[in-house]
Enzyme design. Structure first.
Site, PDB file in Angstrom:
ATOM      1  N   THR A  35       0.824  -1.214   0.000  1.00  0.00           N
ATOM      2  CA  THR A  35       0.000   0.000   0.000  1.00  0.00           C
ATOM      3  C   THR A  35       0.856   1.260   0.000  1.00  0.00           C
ATOM      4  OG1 THR A  35      -0.148  -0.118   2.407  1.00  0.00           O
ATOM      5  CG2 THR A  35      -1.969  -1.077   1.182  1.00  0.00           C
ATOM      6  N   ASP A  51       8.987  -7.758   3.674  1.00  0.00           N
ATOM      7  CA  ASP A  51       7.797  -7.909   4.498  1.00  0.00           C
ATOM      8  C   ASP A  51       8.155  -8.100   5.971  1.00  0.00           C
ATOM      9  OD1 ASP A  51       4.687  -8.721   3.714  1.00  0.00           O
ATOM     10  OD2 ASP A  51       5.348  -9.470   5.681  1.00  0.00           O
ATOM     11  N   ASN A  92      -1.476 -10.077   8.352  1.00  0.00           N
ATOM     12  CA  ASN A  92      -0.537  -8.958   8.208  1.00  0.00           C
ATOM     13  C   ASN A  92      -0.237  -8.302   9.560  1.00  0.00           C
ATOM     14  OD1 ASN A  92       0.562  -7.090   5.816  1.00  0.00           O
ATOM     15  ND2 ASN A  92       0.050  -5.824   7.585  1.00  0.00           N
ATOM     16  N   TYR A 141     -10.272  -4.860  12.489  1.00  0.00           N
ATOM     17  CA  TYR A 141      -9.112  -3.982  12.501  1.00  0.00           C
ATOM     18  C   TYR A 141      -8.727  -3.612  13.935  1.00  0.00           C
ATOM     19  CZ  TYR A 141      -6.555   0.422  12.309  1.00  0.00           C
ATOM     20  OH  TYR A 141      -5.637   1.421  12.531  1.00  0.00           O
ATOM     21  N   ALA A 283     -20.694  -0.751   8.215  1.00  0.00           N
ATOM     22  CA  ALA A 283     -20.553  -1.701   9.321  1.00  0.00           C
ATOM     23  C   ALA A 283     -19.278  -1.414  10.107  1.00  0.00           C
ATOM     24  CB  ALA A 283     -20.511  -3.119   8.766  1.00  0.00           C
TER      25      ALA A 283
END
Ligand code: UDP
Length: 323
Positions: A35, A51, A92, A141, A283
């Site tokens: 991103t 990563d 992640n 999240y 949501a």
């Protein structure tokens, strides 16, 4: 000081890279560019594509670059997407954090500044929210960030890894030279979307619900300029080296704006009508999130400079105009 900034090619990380370089640190950036944008990384930093879940790579950086402190910005951060793709968020965010902490333990790096979020609080009745509020995330999240916070705490207890966790409210705006800013694809955040409407890249803004229990029925958030947020991180690094203690802080201005108020402010800044349509609630969105920032002011000596919603929106607008 040698600083590893993970996620340093992202929106907030790239601002932090620049700030830590301005304070004469040696900065190494690790980012998988999923991103982030390499062009956003200041060329004075050393950039490594990779990563956070790669044990050998992270360990080699910690050792070879003699890292003194890690700043961790490399997480997936979209509430809506996390609701439909929790698996990716756990992988992640939580697996990434576990690997990072294992690498730090094994390589004797014992200081970290961690980006957490107001989403760990979920729906709260008492506003503003202080750091002692019970955590109660309403979406995956927030759950992953809370799991990461708890993981660091236990790594501190067991292995002495000292941390400062910073719970961000709504980070916004862009660097004042208009070189760094927020670019997501697809874009889901309120201010960039409003500005896409102002720049005629979208026809209208969809307002996600106008039946919340707030003054005008739309959700209220505490928007904080990214430069103020980054200064708190710089102070967090200072705090770790001065005290060798772990701690956690909210970062926000202590007051909020509704979606309707944000649209009104953007109309003033851009002189664009910004058409809108009321849509269904999204949501996972709590009605109200406002930070108490007393602790950060008192303990970190944080003194935010850009608490002005039109200035925040305008800094983002100038960034998009320049691009
Ligand atoms: N929002 C909206 N329309 C959009 C994007 C966001 O009404 O197209 C609302 C969203 O429901 C929330 C607020 O704007 O109440 C801020 O959302 P954002 O995604 O920017 O940040 P979040 O609070 O989810 O971290």
């Amino acid at each position: 000081m040698n600083i590893l900034i993970i996620g340093g090619a992202g929106y907030i990380g790239s601002h932090q890279v620049k700030m830590m370089l301005d304070y004469h640190n040696n900065v190494i950036v690790l980012d998988n560019l999923n991103t982030g944008y390499q062009e956003m990384v200041d060329h004075k930093a050393k950039f490594i594509k990779g990563d956070i879940r790669d044990y050998d790579l992270v360990c080699s950086i910690l050792k070879n670059e003699n890292i003194d402190v890690v700043m961790h910005f490399a997480a997936l951060s979209l509430v809506g997407v996390s609701m439909s793709q929790p698996s990716e968020y756990y992988d992640n965010n939580v697996v990434g954090m576990l690997n990072l902490l294992n690498c730090m333990k094994d390589c004797n790096v014992n200081k970290i500044v961690f980006s957490s979020t107001a989403a760990v609080y979920g729906e709260q009745t008492k506003m503003p929210i202080d750091e002692d509020a019970l955590t109660n995330p309403t979406n995956p999240y927030g759950e992953t960030k809370l799991a990461m916070e708890k993981m660091i705490k236990w790594f501190d207890e067991a292995y002495g890894i000292k941390y400062v966790t910073l719970r961000y409210f709504n980070v916004a705006g862009a660097s004042f030279d208009s070189t760094l800013g927020e670019l997501h694809n697809p874009e889901t955040h309120l201010i960039p979307i409003i500005l896409q409407v102002a720049l005629n890249q979208r026809e209208y803004l969809g307002v996600f619900g106008d039946d919340y229990d707030t003054n005008d029925g739309t959700c209220i958030r505490d928007y904080i300029h990214v430069e103020d947020l980054c200064m708190a991180h710089k102070l967090a690094v200072d705090y770790l080296f001065e005290t060798n203690k772990s701690n956690y802080f909210n970062l926000g201005y202590g007051h909020g704006f509704s979606v309707m108020e944000m649209i009104e402010a953007a109309r003033k800044v851009t002189s664009h009508a910004i058409p809108l349509k009321i849509e269904a609630r999204r949501a996972g969105d709590p009605a109200l999130l406002i930070a108490s920032n007393d602790k950060a002011k008192k303990v970190l000596h944080w003194n935010p400079q850009y608490d002005d919603i039109e200035l925040i929106i305008n800094s983002a607008y100038q960034f998009y105009l320049k691009r």
